[in-house]
Design a protein around this motif. Sequence first.
Motif, PDB file in Angstrom:
ATOM      1  N   VAL A  52       0.844  -1.202   0.000  1.00 52.93           N
ATOM      2  CA  VAL A  52       0.000   0.000   0.000  1.00 52.93           C
ATOM      3  C   VAL A  52       0.884   1.259   0.000  1.00 52.93           C
ATOM      4  CG1 VAL A  52      -1.697   1.332   1.346  1.00 52.93           C
ATOM      5  CG2 VAL A  52      -1.979  -1.141   1.075  1.00 52.93           C
ATOM      6  N   LEU A  53       1.891   1.265   0.851  1.00 52.25           N
ATOM      7  CA  LEU A  53       2.778   2.448   0.938  1.00 52.25           C
ATOM      8  C   LEU A  53       3.574   2.640  -0.362  1.00 52.25           C
ATOM      9  CD1 LEU A  53       2.047   2.468   3.938  1.00 52.25           C
ATOM     10  CD2 LEU A  53       4.474   2.607   4.481  1.00 52.25           C
ATOM     11  N   ALA A  54       4.163   1.543  -0.833  1.00 49.64           N
ATOM     12  CA  ALA A  54       5.028   1.642  -2.015  1.00 49.64           C
ATOM     13  C   ALA A  54       4.221   2.032  -3.252  1.00 49.64           C
ATOM     14  CB  ALA A  54       5.752   0.316  -2.246  1.00 49.64           C
ATOM     15  N   ASN A  55       3.034   1.475  -3.375  1.00 54.83           N
ATOM     16  CA  ASN A  55       2.217   1.780  -4.551  1.00 54.83           C
ATOM     17  C   ASN A  55       1.731   3.236  -4.517  1.00 54.83           C
ATOM     18  OD1 ASN A  55       1.035   0.902  -7.034  1.00 54.83           O
ATOM     19  ND2 ASN A  55      -0.954   1.036  -6.001  1.00 54.83           N
ATOM     20  N   TYR A  56       1.466   3.731  -3.311  1.00 53.93           N
ATOM     21  CA  TYR A  56       1.071   5.134  -3.171  1.00 53.93           C
ATOM     22  C   TYR A  56       2.204   6.028  -3.715  1.00 53.93           C
ATOM     23  CZ  TYR A  56       0.147   9.584  -0.812  1.00 53.93           C
ATOM     24  OH  TYR A  56      -0.050  10.916  -0.535  1.00 53.93           O
ATOM     25  N   ILE A  57       3.435   5.735  -3.312  1.00 57.33           N
ATOM     26  CA  ILE A  57       4.581   6.554  -3.758  1.00 57.33           C
ATOM     27  C   ILE A  57       4.775   6.402  -5.271  1.00 57.33           C
ATOM     28  CG2 ILE A  57       7.079   6.910  -3.530  1.00 57.33           C
ATOM     29  CD1 ILE A  57       6.781   5.740  -0.650  1.00 57.33           C
ATOM     30  N   ARG A  58       4.709   5.162  -5.724  1.00 57.00           N
ATOM     31  CA  ARG A  58       4.888   4.879  -7.166  1.00 57.00           C
ATOM     32  C   ARG A  58       3.861   5.638  -7.999  1.00 57.00           C
ATOM     33  NH1 ARG A  58       3.412   2.895 -12.093  1.00 57.00           N
ATOM     34  NH2 ARG A  58       4.157   0.852 -12.679  1.00 57.00           N
ATOM     35  N   GLU A  59       2.605   5.623  -7.557  1.00 52.75           N
ATOM     36  CA  GLU A  59       1.569   6.282  -8.367  1.00 52.75           C
ATOM     37  C   GLU A  59       1.657   7.802  -8.248  1.00 52.75           C
ATOM     38  OE1 GLU A  59      -2.297   4.475  -8.179  1.00 52.75           O
ATOM     39  OE2 GLU A  59      -1.478   2.522  -8.761  1.00 52.75           O
ATOM     40  N   LYS A  60       2.144   8.274  -7.104  1.00 49.98           N
ATOM     41  CA  LYS A  60       2.353   9.728  -6.963  1.00 49.98           C
ATOM     42  C   LYS A  60       3.439  10.195  -7.946  1.00 49.98           C
ATOM     43  CE  LYS A  60       3.146  12.727  -3.166  1.00 49.98           C
ATOM     44  NZ  LYS A  60       3.561  12.808  -1.782  1.00 49.98           N
ATOM     45  N   LYS A  61       4.458   9.377  -8.104  1.00 49.14           N
ATOM     46  CA  LYS A  61       5.565   9.752  -9.002  1.00 49.14           C
ATOM     47  C   LYS A  61       5.227   9.515 -10.470  1.00 49.14           C
ATOM     48  CE  LYS A  61       9.633   8.944  -6.028  1.00 49.14           C
ATOM     49  NZ  LYS A  61      10.397  10.199  -6.115  1.00 49.14           N
ATOM     50  N   ARG A 287       8.497  -7.672  -0.928  1.00 48.65           N
ATOM     51  CA  ARG A 287       8.716  -6.810   0.249  1.00 48.65           C
ATOM     52  C   ARG A 287       9.936  -5.915   0.021  1.00 48.65           C
ATOM     53  NH1 ARG A 287       8.834  -7.543   5.671  1.00 48.65           N
ATOM     54  NH2 ARG A 287      10.905  -8.457   5.507  1.00 48.65           N
ATOM     55  N   ASN A 288      10.967  -6.513  -0.566  1.00 46.81           N
ATOM     56  CA  ASN A 288      12.208  -5.757  -0.777  1.00 46.81           C
ATOM     57  C   ASN A 288      12.024  -4.631  -1.801  1.00 46.81           C
ATOM     58  OD1 ASN A 288      15.152  -5.697  -0.165  1.00 46.81           O
ATOM     59  ND2 ASN A 288      15.250  -5.948  -2.380  1.00 46.81           N
ATOM     60  N   TYR A 289      11.287  -4.920  -2.889  1.00 44.49           N
ATOM     61  CA  TYR A 289      11.006  -3.840  -3.859  1.00 44.49           C
ATOM     62  C   TYR A 289      10.243  -2.707  -3.164  1.00 44.49           C
ATOM     63  CZ  TYR A 289      12.308  -6.710  -7.899  1.00 44.49           C
ATOM     64  OH  TYR A 289      13.009  -7.452  -8.813  1.00 44.49           O
ATOM     65  N   ALA A 290       9.262  -3.097  -2.354  1.00 43.67           N
ATOM     66  CA  ALA A 290       8.419  -2.078  -1.714  1.00 43.67           C
ATOM     67  C   ALA A 290       9.251  -1.217  -0.757  1.00 43.67           C
ATOM     68  CB  ALA A 290       7.266  -2.755  -0.980  1.00 43.67           C
ATOM     69  N   ILE A 291      10.091  -1.863   0.048  1.00 48.99           N
ATOM     70  CA  ILE A 291      10.893  -1.084   0.998  1.00 48.99           C
ATOM     71  C   ILE A 291      11.872  -0.183   0.240  1.00 48.99           C
ATOM     72  CG2 ILE A 291      12.580  -1.209   2.899  1.00 48.99           C
ATOM     73  CD1 ILE A 291      11.105  -3.836   3.781  1.00 48.99           C
ATOM     74  N   ALA A 292      12.414  -0.696  -0.858  1.00 43.89           N
ATOM     75  CA  ALA A 292      13.306   0.139  -1.677  1.00 43.89           C
ATOM     76  C   ALA A 292      12.553   1.385  -2.154  1.00 43.89           C
ATOM     77  CB  ALA A 292      13.837  -0.660  -2.857  1.00 43.89           C
ATOM     78  N   ARG A 293      11.316   1.185  -2.622  1.00 41.73           N
ATOM     79  CA  ARG A 293      10.534   2.353  -3.124  1.00 41.73           C
ATOM     80  C   ARG A 293      10.280   3.359  -1.986  1.00 41.73           C
ATOM     81  NH1 ARG A 293      10.575   5.313  -7.123  1.00 41.73           N
ATOM     82  NH2 ARG A 293      11.585   6.281  -5.348  1.00 41.73           N
ATOM     83  N   LEU A 318       4.983  -4.661 -10.101  1.00 39.37           N
ATOM     84  CA  LEU A 318       4.431  -3.354 -10.493  1.00 39.37           C
ATOM     85  C   LEU A 318       3.417  -2.838  -9.475  1.00 39.37           C
ATOM     86  CD1 LEU A 318       4.043  -3.862 -14.355  1.00 39.37           C
ATOM     87  CD2 LEU A 318       5.981  -2.927 -13.082  1.00 39.37           C
ATOM     88  N   ALA A 319       2.962  -3.720  -8.587  1.00 33.51           N
ATOM     89  CA  ALA A 319       2.062  -3.284  -7.502  1.00 33.51           C
ATOM     90  C   ALA A 319       2.842  -3.032  -6.213  1.00 33.51           C
ATOM     91  CB  ALA A 319       0.983  -4.326  -7.266  1.00 33.51           C
ATOM     92  N   TYR A 320       4.157  -3.189  -6.250  1.00 33.67           N
ATOM     93  CA  TYR A 320       4.979  -3.028  -5.038  1.00 33.67           C
ATOM     94  C   TYR A 320       6.097  -2.009  -5.245  1.00 33.67           C
ATOM     95  CZ  TYR A 320       2.258  -6.874  -3.340  1.00 33.67           C
ATOM     96  OH  TYR A 320       1.185  -7.643  -2.949  1.00 33.67           O
ATOM     97  N   GLY A 321       5.796  -0.965  -5.990  1.00 32.39           N
ATOM     98  CA  GLY A 321       6.747   0.146  -6.081  1.00 32.39           C
ATOM     99  C   GLY A 321       7.550   0.206  -7.362  1.00 32.39           C
ATOM    100  N   VAL A 322       7.544  -0.871  -8.132  1.00 43.34           N
ATOM    101  CA  VAL A 322       8.370  -0.911  -9.351  1.00 43.34           C
ATOM    102  C   VAL A 322       7.657  -0.189 -10.502  1.00 43.34           C
ATOM    103  CG1 VAL A 322       9.225  -2.491 -11.140  1.00 43.34           C
ATOM    104  CG2 VAL A 322       9.576  -3.025  -8.715  1.00 43.34           C
TER     105      VAL A 322
END
Length: 397
Positions: A52-61, A287-293, A318-322
């Motif tokens: 949820v957190l990583a996707n929020y940042i990804r979609e904001k960017k 989890r690692n992709y998301a934390i990286a994002r 793609l749902a975890y920050g990538v």
Amino acid sequence: MNATKKLSFLLNDENLDTDLKIIAQKVVDGERISFDDGVLLYHKGELNYLGVLANYIREKKHGDHTFFNRNFHIEPTNVCVYDCKFCSYSRMIKQREEGWEMDVDGMMDVVKKYDGEPVTEVHITGGVVPKQNLEFYADFFRQCKAHRPELHIKGLTPVEYYYIFKKAKLSHYEGMKYLHECGLDSMPGGGAEIFHPEVREKIAYDKCTAEQWLDIHEQAHKLGMRTNATMLYGHIEEFWHRVDHMERLRTLQDKTGGFQTFIPLKFRNKENQMSDVPEVSVIEDLRNYAIARIYMDNFDHIKAYWAMISRNTAQMSLAYGVDDIDGTLDDTTKIYSMAGAEEQKPAMSTKELVELIKNVGRHPIERDTLYNVVVDYKDVVFEEEKEKKYYALPVVN
Ligand code: V47
Ligand code: SF4
């Protein structure tokens, strides 16, 4: 539910751990998370929360935009003077007969194979051998640019450069400047592994140190070149080593702004000196992709290298920050197939990449190395009969 609603739902969850709620609030406020927050995320953050957190940042960017490029690799040699314990690819100098060493003509033959094909990037990576020295690469970069000036050369890593510049008695700045003038455009992210000496000395004891790796990138940034950064995770390192690694990159990025993309690379354990180390799960990859994002707030892009983690995991990432899944590759890299990756002949046509992205509801964008848009595939359909493997003619509806 959209990304913002999901995040506010999470913030209102009474059962959510207080520490995790504080971090979620930082994400909403656009506030940087600390080293300790990063370690905490690794220990306590469940996949759903991190997504949820990583996707929020990804979609904001980037919204739904998902990037890929048309590229091919040249691996000039798989012989190497170094002895990285995780490497399935290199044949040490004494086992040279099992390896290959190209000359400049051989490298140019690979470039010429793509004449007339709409590739935008050549990615050069491989082992380190004395013959492939400063003048060898200077000669190749010049010839490649003379033959095809618009082809972007993303070449080598600080591992090769540290060795080459030392032999040529040049400072990192002088060496980078010279090769940039010869045609080198940018640098891929390899050779970073895990920076902390506690781990680096066990898995890559004899190649460039973290400080040397970071300095060579800093000198490239000073020259206006853009570069990438990787992290080899999921072996003997602890979670805090990963955070330490990302912290060092985030600090340099604050200083130079020269990094484009962060690429977590999953350790694969086939036929190397660390084959007894089990690989981590797909859950841990996500989890690692998301934390990286979440952690790398000053990096524009997080890339999942599909050739290494399989097409399915690339789709899920793609749902975890990538937001980037690398390129067509055309079966020109052996690093991961030799290390046990699912993709034994990594090549995808543009159509396959576009479909892979569209199938998970994202918006495919073909980019060049510097993230300029080459083709926006949102409303493009492919004209099947005109499609060749690497040349898909887009037809707008
Ligand atoms: O530095 C070697 C890794 C890297 C293994 O910048 C392994 O766009 C997993 O850096 N298991 C080279 N990884 C590849 C690289 C890269 C790839 C794609 C895109 C970009 C970019 C850069 O491969 C090495 C090392 O970290 N590696 N062996 C292995 N057994
Ligand atoms: Fe050589 Fe690179 Fe393999 Fe290390 S990872 S042994 S530097 S080819």
